[in-house]
Design an enzyme around this catalytic site. Structure first.
Site, PDB file in Angstrom:
ATOM      1  CB  CYS A 101      -4.780  -1.958 -23.943  1.00  0.00           C
ATOM      2  SG  CYS A 101      -5.090  -3.714 -24.116  1.00  0.00           S
ATOM      3  CG  HIS A 118      -2.085  -0.874   1.087  1.00  0.00           C
ATOM      4  ND1 HIS A 118      -2.913  -0.831  -0.002  1.00  0.00           N
ATOM      5  CD2 HIS A 118      -2.559  -1.856   1.877  1.00  0.00           C
ATOM      6  CE1 HIS A 118      -3.856  -1.737   0.130  1.00  0.00           C
ATOM      7  NE2 HIS A 118      -3.662  -2.381   1.270  1.00  0.00           N
ATOM      8  CG  ASP A 156      -0.841 -12.142 -21.863  1.00  0.00           C
ATOM      9  OD1 ASP A 156      -0.006 -12.801 -21.214  1.00  0.00           O
ATOM     10  OD2 ASP A 156      -1.899 -11.727 -21.369  1.00  0.00           O
TER      11      ASP A 156
HETATM   12  C1  PEP Z   1      -1.682  -7.544 -22.260  1.00  0.00           C
HETATM   13  O1  PEP Z   1      -1.544  -8.765 -22.235  1.00  0.00           O
HETATM   14  O2  PEP Z   1      -0.947  -6.782 -22.932  1.00  0.00           O
HETATM   15  C2  PEP Z   1      -2.767  -6.890 -21.499  1.00  0.00           C
HETATM   16  C3  PEP Z   1      -3.042  -5.609 -21.650  1.00  0.00           C
HETATM   17  O3  PEP Z   1      -3.440  -7.645 -20.603  1.00  0.00           O
HETATM   18  P1  PEP Z   1      -2.847  -8.099 -19.167  1.00  0.00           P
HETATM   19  O4  PEP Z   1      -1.563  -7.351 -18.949  1.00  0.00           O
HETATM   20  O5  PEP Z   1      -3.904  -7.782 -18.191  1.00  0.00           O
HETATM   21  O6  PEP Z   1      -2.649  -9.564 -19.385  1.00  0.00           O
HETATM   22 MG    MG Z   2      -3.107 -10.054 -21.436  1.00  0.00          MG
END
Ligand code: PEP
Ligand code: MG
Length: 545
Positions: free
Chosen positions: A499, A186, A452
């Site tokens: 993202c 935290h 990923d």
């Molecule tokens: C990713 O895999 O790039 C993603 C945005 O999802 P997470 O990091 O939550 O697996």
């Molecule tokens: Mg992911």
């Protein structure tokens, strides 16, 4: 002058005087053959004292920092938790004194949380220690009003709990240094929210910090310099000045659209995980939420969140952030994100195993509860949904079938929803990239999850620190994957965003603009930097790339 290296957990620098958090004697005596009715009264009376102190802390903190304030609410809930109370009561009825019962119960729950596989539950162990300490202070009649020094200081402590931090005026704290703790504690989260440096996990070298003097800390590198000389002071002062100037400079990108010099508009979204992040989206002026990691709603609970629970959360996000588009990713549980009540088996290769959409399609009742909540919330704002870990076109078709069932149920029951709700998928497996032409025909948008995608393309476990140096989201293979996905999306007339963490890699902006990426979704504090990079990007010649 002395240098110590710890673990940097919030990338700012500071030079200020050292101030130790007061260490108190919180040991308790073990007594047997006590009178249960007297000890029980002692427990409940002192619990009331702590509950009301927590309420004061909550009210005081909420004014300037809603996120930290919630911690005090969680502590109140923990203290009143049935299992916790029963455990204390059972020790007291066996004849133990209330202090000992509280201490032992605290230890039991702490170990329980520490042994969890789930990082969020692990961090709850700190919360249990915090409430135990507060209870012991109440038993001992200690009501701390720590005397803070004049002006700013760096707070030094072995562990740092939210209840410690709230004793000080936040404006006086220039940084934190702790002997224990992790990047997810935290204290680290608070430091990042306050935009101040924190260095954790100093281990035995913590004892080399003197009681008085000045300290320079670098939250990016984990460097701590005790009583820095003039030369080091000069370097740190320069860094502080640069960071202040940079923050100031970014202000002028607030309320601006990210349009590159060749006229390409990129939506800059924020990645969020819960309701408290809403303020960050507003403060940092994100155009949208490009990724709401809905699994955090599941991870923060001890049982499946109900449809009503989820509906209220999704509704609040879309309503408060109107007219922004909010892309809520459906449950991406499994691999590194597990919750005990899912009863997932331990797997040899969890990243390649039973996770995300694979779970949702095999346990459609969980998926349908979430989809119903999402569709109901869609009537209150601009909501879109996104499906993680897609590898097969058939998965998308199955999802669409389930969505139709959900829509029909809502129609029959006259429950309003957005009939035009957009459904997109994450492109985060090499398989999805290679069939992105086929997938593009079935969905409204793509969002590339480079975290990923990098893991699966380079065969580098994203959780394995041994091979962290090989985890490279700018590898040529990843760039080609992004380029192919973007081309297939645009050929099919749908938009494509990114993202994953590399969406905020400023060295990649030129590449993203070249491939006309439509949205970059980044952590809220990176929004203005990315806007600046796009607005200032003077493309030379994109056509020939
Ligand atoms: C990713 O895999 O790039 C993603 C945005 O999802 P997470 O990091 O939550 O697996
Ligand atoms: Mg992911």
């Amino acid at each position: 002058m002395k240098t110590i290296i710890g673990l940097g957990a919030s990338d700012r620098v500071a030079i200020e005087k050292i101030h130790y958090l007061q260490e108190l004697d919180l040991s308790v005596e073990k007594k047997k053959n006590c009178k249960p009715d007297i000890e029980l009264k002692k427990f409940f009376d002192n619990r009331d004292i702590v509950l009301s102190r927590l309420q004061v802390s909550y009210d005081k903190t909420k004014v300037h920092d809603e996120k930290t304030a919630q911690v005090f609410e969680i502590h109140q809930m923990m203290l009143e938790d049935l299992d916790y109370t029963e455990s204390v009561e059972s020790l007291i009825t066996k004849g133990y004194n209330a202090e000992y019962a509280v201490q032992q119960t605290g230890l039991k729950f702490k170990q329980l949380f520490e042994s969890s596989d789930n990082e969020i539950l692990q961090s709850r162990a700190m919360d249990v220690s915090d409430i135990t300490n507060q209870m012991i202070k109440a038993f001992k009649g200690i009501n701390e009003h720590e005397k803070a020094p004049e002006g700013k200081f760096i707070l030094i402590s072995r562990d740092l709990y939210p209840s410690d931090i709230v004793k000080f005026d936040h404006n006086q704290i220039a940084g934190f240094v702790t002997q224990y703790g992790s990047k997810n504690s935290h204290a680290a989260i608070l430091a990042r929210t306050l935009n101040i440096p924190i260095v954790v996990n100093l281990g035995n070298r913590f004892d080399e910090i003197p009681y008085f003097g000045t300290m320079a800390i670098n939250g990016a590198t984990g460097e701590i310099i005790i009583n820095p000389n003039k030369y080091i002071l000069g370097i740190y002062k320069k860094k502080i000045k640069e960071a202040e100037e940079y923050a100031q400079l970014l202000e002028k990108y607030r309320n601006k659209k990210a349009i590159s010099s060749d006229g390409h508009h990129v939506t800059i979204g924020a990645n969020i995980g819960n309701l408290t992040d809403i303020d960050l989206v507003i403060n940092y002026d994100a155009d949208a939420v490009g990724l709401f990691r809905s699994e955090f709603i599941y991870l923060e609970r001890n049982d499946y969140p109900s449809e009503e629970d989820q509906f209220n959360i999704y509704k609040e996000v879309v309503e408060r952030l109107k007219p922004r588009q909010i892309i809520i990713r459906t449950l991406d549980i499994g691999a590194d994100k597990t919750a005990g009540y899912f009863h997932l088996n331990k797997e040899e290769n969890p990243a390649l195993g039973y996770r995300a959409i694979r779970i949702c399609l095999k346990q459609p009742e969980i998926f349908k509860t979430q989809l119903r909540a999402l569709y109901r919330a869609s009537a209150f704002g601009n909501l879109a949904i996104m499906i993680p870990m897609i590898t097969h076109v058939e998965q998308v078709l199955e999802v669409k079938e389930i969505i139709k069932e959900v829509q029909n149920e809502l129609l029959i029951n006259h429950i309003p929803f957005d009939a035009d709700l957009k459904v997109g998928i994450m492109i985060e497996t090499p398989a999805a990239v290679m069939i992105s032409d086929l997938l593009a025909k079935e969905v409204d948008f793509f969002s590339i999850g480079t975290n990923d995608l990098t893991q699966y393309t380079l065969a580098v476990d994203r959780m394995n620190t041994e091979i962290e140096h090989l985890f490279d989201s700018t590898h040529e293979s990843i760039k080609r994957m992004i380029a192919l996905t973007a081309k297939n999306a645009h050929d099919a007339g749908i938009w494509v965003g990114i993202c994953g963490e590399s969406a905020s890699d400023l060295n990649m902006i030129d590449f993203y603009l070249t491939h006309k990426i439509d949205e970059l979704s980044v952590s809220p504090s990176k929004v203005l930097q990315v806007k600046k990079a796009i607005i200032e990007n003077h493309l030379k010649n994109h056509q020939d790339l």
